[in-house]
Write a protein that holds these residues in place. Structure first.
Motif, PDB file in Angstrom:
ATOM      1  N   LEU A   1       7.685   8.056  -5.134  1.00  0.00           N
ATOM      2  CA  LEU A   1       8.266   6.743  -5.407  1.00  0.00           C
ATOM      3  C   LEU A   1       9.796   6.725  -5.383  1.00  0.00           C
ATOM      4  O   LEU A   1      10.379   5.814  -4.782  1.00  0.00           O
ATOM      5  CB  LEU A   1       7.746   6.226  -6.750  1.00  0.00           C
ATOM      6  CG  LEU A   1       8.074   4.770  -7.084  1.00  0.00           C
ATOM      7  CD1 LEU A   1       7.536   3.838  -6.008  1.00  0.00           C
ATOM      8  CD2 LEU A   1       7.488   4.401  -8.446  1.00  0.00           C
ATOM      9  N   PRO A   2      10.507   7.669  -6.007  1.00  0.00           N
ATOM     10  CA  PRO A   2      11.969   7.606  -5.950  1.00  0.00           C
ATOM     11  C   PRO A   2      12.530   7.643  -4.531  1.00  0.00           C
ATOM     12  O   PRO A   2      13.501   6.935  -4.229  1.00  0.00           O
ATOM     13  CB  PRO A   2      12.404   8.845  -6.752  1.00  0.00           C
ATOM     14  CG  PRO A   2      11.266   9.105  -7.670  1.00  0.00           C
ATOM     15  CD  PRO A   2      10.043   8.742  -6.897  1.00  0.00           C
ATOM     16  N   LEU A   3      11.921   8.440  -3.663  1.00  0.00           N
ATOM     17  CA  LEU A   3      12.389   8.506  -2.276  1.00  0.00           C
ATOM     18  C   LEU A   3      12.035   7.235  -1.515  1.00  0.00           C
ATOM     19  O   LEU A   3      12.780   6.808  -0.629  1.00  0.00           O
ATOM     20  CB  LEU A   3      11.785   9.729  -1.578  1.00  0.00           C
ATOM     21  CG  LEU A   3      12.130  11.086  -2.195  1.00  0.00           C
ATOM     22  CD1 LEU A   3      11.581  12.226  -1.352  1.00  0.00           C
ATOM     23  CD2 LEU A   3      13.636  11.224  -2.383  1.00  0.00           C
ATOM     24  N   GLN A   4      10.894   6.632  -1.861  1.00  0.00           N
ATOM     25  CA  GLN A   4      10.525   5.357  -1.263  1.00  0.00           C
ATOM     26  C   GLN A   4      11.534   4.280  -1.647  1.00  0.00           C
ATOM     27  O   GLN A   4      11.947   3.468  -0.812  1.00  0.00           O
ATOM     28  CB  GLN A   4       9.116   4.964  -1.724  1.00  0.00           C
ATOM     29  CG  GLN A   4       8.556   3.707  -1.083  1.00  0.00           C
ATOM     30  CD  GLN A   4       8.014   3.949   0.313  1.00  0.00           C
ATOM     31  OE1 GLN A   4       7.918   5.088   0.755  1.00  0.00           O
ATOM     32  NE2 GLN A   4       7.672   2.887   1.010  1.00  0.00           N
ATOM     33  N   ILE A   5      11.953   4.277  -2.901  1.00  0.00           N
ATOM     34  CA  ILE A   5      12.954   3.308  -3.353  1.00  0.00           C
ATOM     35  C   ILE A   5      14.278   3.551  -2.646  1.00  0.00           C
ATOM     36  O   ILE A   5      14.948   2.613  -2.204  1.00  0.00           O
ATOM     37  CB  ILE A   5      13.129   3.407  -4.875  1.00  0.00           C
ATOM     38  CG1 ILE A   5      11.827   3.027  -5.583  1.00  0.00           C
ATOM     39  CG2 ILE A   5      14.258   2.507  -5.354  1.00  0.00           C
ATOM     40  CD1 ILE A   5      11.866   3.276  -7.072  1.00  0.00           C
TER      41      ILE A   5
ATOM     42  N   THR B   1       8.962  12.661 -17.513  1.00  0.00           N
ATOM     43  CA  THR B   1       9.958  11.639 -17.199  1.00  0.00           C
ATOM     44  C   THR B   1      10.980  12.142 -16.199  1.00  0.00           C
ATOM     45  O   THR B   1      11.345  11.439 -15.253  1.00  0.00           O
ATOM     46  CB  THR B   1      10.666  11.175 -18.482  1.00  0.00           C
ATOM     47  OG1 THR B   1       9.683  10.743 -19.439  1.00  0.00           O
ATOM     48  CG2 THR B   1      11.613  10.027 -18.193  1.00  0.00           C
ATOM     49  N   LEU B   2      11.447  13.377 -16.383  1.00  0.00           N
ATOM     50  CA  LEU B   2      12.423  13.952 -15.457  1.00  0.00           C
ATOM     51  C   LEU B   2      11.844  14.091 -14.056  1.00  0.00           C
ATOM     52  O   LEU B   2      12.520  13.827 -13.060  1.00  0.00           O
ATOM     53  CB  LEU B   2      12.881  15.324 -15.972  1.00  0.00           C
ATOM     54  CG  LEU B   2      13.749  15.335 -17.233  1.00  0.00           C
ATOM     55  CD1 LEU B   2      13.956  16.765 -17.721  1.00  0.00           C
ATOM     56  CD2 LEU B   2      15.091  14.665 -16.958  1.00  0.00           C
ATOM     57  N   SER B   3      10.598  14.513 -13.985  1.00  0.00           N
ATOM     58  CA  SER B   3       9.966  14.692 -12.674  1.00  0.00           C
ATOM     59  C   SER B   3       9.696  13.359 -11.993  1.00  0.00           C
ATOM     60  O   SER B   3       9.822  13.243 -10.774  1.00  0.00           O
ATOM     61  CB  SER B   3       8.648  15.464 -12.837  1.00  0.00           C
ATOM     62  OG  SER B   3       7.952  15.556 -11.614  1.00  0.00           O
ATOM     63  N   LEU B   4       9.360  12.349 -12.791  1.00  0.00           N
ATOM     64  CA  LEU B   4       8.959  11.068 -12.228  1.00  0.00           C
ATOM     65  C   LEU B   4      10.099  10.370 -11.491  1.00  0.00           C
ATOM     66  O   LEU B   4       9.862   9.701 -10.477  1.00  0.00           O
ATOM     67  CB  LEU B   4       8.413  10.163 -13.328  1.00  0.00           C
ATOM     68  CG  LEU B   4       7.769   8.849 -12.891  1.00  0.00           C
ATOM     69  CD1 LEU B   4       6.510   9.119 -12.079  1.00  0.00           C
ATOM     70  CD2 LEU B   4       7.434   7.994 -14.104  1.00  0.00           C
TER      71      LEU B   4
ATOM     72  N   ALA C   1       0.824  -1.213   0.000  1.00  0.00           N
ATOM     73  CA  ALA C   1       0.000   0.000   0.000  1.00  0.00           C
ATOM     74  C   ALA C   1       0.860   1.267   0.000  1.00  0.00           C
ATOM     75  O   ALA C   1       0.540   2.244  -0.699  1.00  0.00           O
ATOM     76  CB  ALA C   1      -0.922  -0.001   1.214  1.00  0.00           C
ATOM     77  N   ALA C   2       1.939   1.269   0.770  1.00  0.00           N
ATOM     78  CA  ALA C   2       2.804   2.451   0.829  1.00  0.00           C
ATOM     79  C   ALA C   2       3.463   2.724  -0.513  1.00  0.00           C
ATOM     80  O   ALA C   2       3.567   3.879  -0.955  1.00  0.00           O
ATOM     81  CB  ALA C   2       3.866   2.261   1.914  1.00  0.00           C
ATOM     82  N   MET C   3       3.885   1.666  -1.187  1.00  0.00           N
ATOM     83  CA  MET C   3       4.519   1.824  -2.488  1.00  0.00           C
ATOM     84  C   MET C   3       3.523   2.309  -3.528  1.00  0.00           C
ATOM     85  O   MET C   3       3.844   3.177  -4.358  1.00  0.00           O
ATOM     86  CB  MET C   3       5.140   0.502  -2.924  1.00  0.00           C
ATOM     87  CG  MET C   3       5.995   0.591  -4.163  1.00  0.00           C
ATOM     88  SD  MET C   3       7.542   1.460  -3.897  1.00  0.00           S
ATOM     89  CE  MET C   3       8.438   0.225  -2.943  1.00  0.00           C
ATOM     90  N   VAL C   4       2.317   1.771  -3.507  1.00  0.00           N
ATOM     91  CA  VAL C   4       1.292   2.187  -4.462  1.00  0.00           C
ATOM     92  C   VAL C   4       0.934   3.652  -4.254  1.00  0.00           C
ATOM     93  O   VAL C   4       0.796   4.426  -5.216  1.00  0.00           O
ATOM     94  CB  VAL C   4       0.044   1.298  -4.333  1.00  0.00           C
ATOM     95  CG1 VAL C   4      -1.105   1.850  -5.173  1.00  0.00           C
ATOM     96  CG2 VAL C   4       0.361  -0.136  -4.753  1.00  0.00           C
ATOM     97  N   GLN C   5       0.789   4.075  -2.996  1.00  0.00           N
ATOM     98  CA  GLN C   5       0.470   5.478  -2.710  1.00  0.00           C
ATOM     99  C   GLN C   5       1.594   6.401  -3.143  1.00  0.00           C
ATOM    100  O   GLN C   5       1.353   7.487  -3.702  1.00  0.00           O
ATOM    101  CB  GLN C   5       0.195   5.654  -1.212  1.00  0.00           C
ATOM    102  CG  GLN C   5      -0.259   7.058  -0.823  1.00  0.00           C
ATOM    103  CD  GLN C   5      -1.542   7.459  -1.526  1.00  0.00           C
ATOM    104  OE1 GLN C   5      -2.531   6.724  -1.528  1.00  0.00           O
ATOM    105  NE2 GLN C   5      -1.531   8.640  -2.131  1.00  0.00           N
ATOM    106  N   ALA C   6       2.836   5.972  -2.934  1.00  0.00           N
ATOM    107  CA  ALA C   6       3.978   6.773  -3.370  1.00  0.00           C
ATOM    108  C   ALA C   6       4.004   6.891  -4.889  1.00  0.00           C
ATOM    109  O   ALA C   6       4.334   7.945  -5.442  1.00  0.00           O
ATOM    110  CB  ALA C   6       5.278   6.155  -2.863  1.00  0.00           C
ATOM    111  N   ALA C   7       3.651   5.814  -5.584  1.00  0.00           N
ATOM    112  CA  ALA C   7       3.601   5.849  -7.050  1.00  0.00           C
ATOM    113  C   ALA C   7       2.509   6.799  -7.536  1.00  0.00           C
ATOM    114  O   ALA C   7       2.713   7.558  -8.494  1.00  0.00           O
ATOM    115  CB  ALA C   7       3.361   4.441  -7.589  1.00  0.00           C
TER     116      ALA C   7
END
Length: 267
Positions: free
Chosen positions: A216-220, A196-199, A56-62
């Protein structure tokens, strides 16, 4: 001697390509690895993709990342398109300075931009969160949109615009009915590039986001600090596919030369 040089140049390029793309290939391959222990192959499986989408946390971050990227790309494209149009068609005081500042912004290290924006937000007193992250992403996406649209404007046949003027179109009508359709592929390509740059931005986002808005990038990044988990390979592969699709779409849009122009009516 020439054959030897050709063989050495091909060997050199092969080594360079291997160094560049081998890590990416390993990530993609092991995103389908059934084993969760290190990089030991345990068979083909899509288990980690299902695990990823059930997080759920990953999906919300995405979702947050997509929302941020769409808004940032849209605003930066609107501002960047108008800026490119002004720089290409009009003369005004400070034009050369503005052009230089855009290149400085694009060439500056991300860490410098990130710290500068953070200092600005702290001085102004803006609480870190979605708005600060959005402003930061618009800031570093803007020069790329301007350059993309300017490249199309520089190759524009000005006789088309002169013909519209001869038919009685004023400046606004000419821009709306003739100029915008011609440069629309470049505008769309700039939007895709900004998206793409922002994502996948990490550095600027790390300094300018708050604890209540996770992307998502910070979650990763928080996941890989304690080791590379199999889910990281899966989400990395997904981001790679999205980036490649964005690159292909932008190149197809920029390569589009012929376009049917609407007739210009006298207003």
């Amino acid at each position: 001697m020439s054959n030897t040089m050709k063989w050495l140049s091909r060997l050199y390029l092969t080594i360079v390509y291997l160094l560049m793309f081998s890590p990416i290939a390993v990530m993609v391959i092991f995103s389908f690895n059934a084993s969760k222990v290190g990089y030991q192959w345990g068979g083909f499986s899509t288990h980690w993709y299902s695990e990823l989408f059930s997080n759920a946390a990953m999906v919300q971050a995405a979702i947050n990342s997509v929302i941020l990227a769409v808004v940032a790309a849209t605003i930066s494209t609107a501002i960047g398109g108008l800026t490119a149009l002004a720089l290409q068609r009009y003369d005004f005081k400070g034009k050369s300075i503005l052009q230089s500042l855009l290149f400085v912004l694009m060439m500056s290290p991300e860490i410098v931009l990130a710290i500068s924006l953070l200092a600005l937000f702290l001085i102004v007193g803006i609480q870190l969160g979605f708005m600060t992250l959005l402003i930061a992403h618009i800031t570093f996406c803007l020069p790329f949109v301007v350059i993309t649209v300017t490249a199309r404007l520089s190759s524009l046949d000005t006789r088309v615009l002169e013909a519209a003027r001869d038919l009685g179109a004023n400046e606004f009508t000419m821009i709306r009915t003739v100029l915008v359709p011609i440069i629309l592929p470049a505008i769309l390509a700039g939007w895709v590039l900004a998206f793409t740059l922002s994502l996948d931005d990490v550095v600027v986002s790390t300094f300018n986001t708050g604890p209540d808005f996770e992307i998502l990038p910070l979650q990763i990044y928080s996941m890989v600090r304690v080791g590379v988990k199999p889910e990281v390979n899966a989400v990395g592969t997904i981001l790679l596919v999205i980036s490649l699709l964005g690159l292909i779409i932008s190149q197809l849009l920029l390569a589009k030369k012929s376009i049917n122009l609407p007739s210009t009516q006298k207003r």
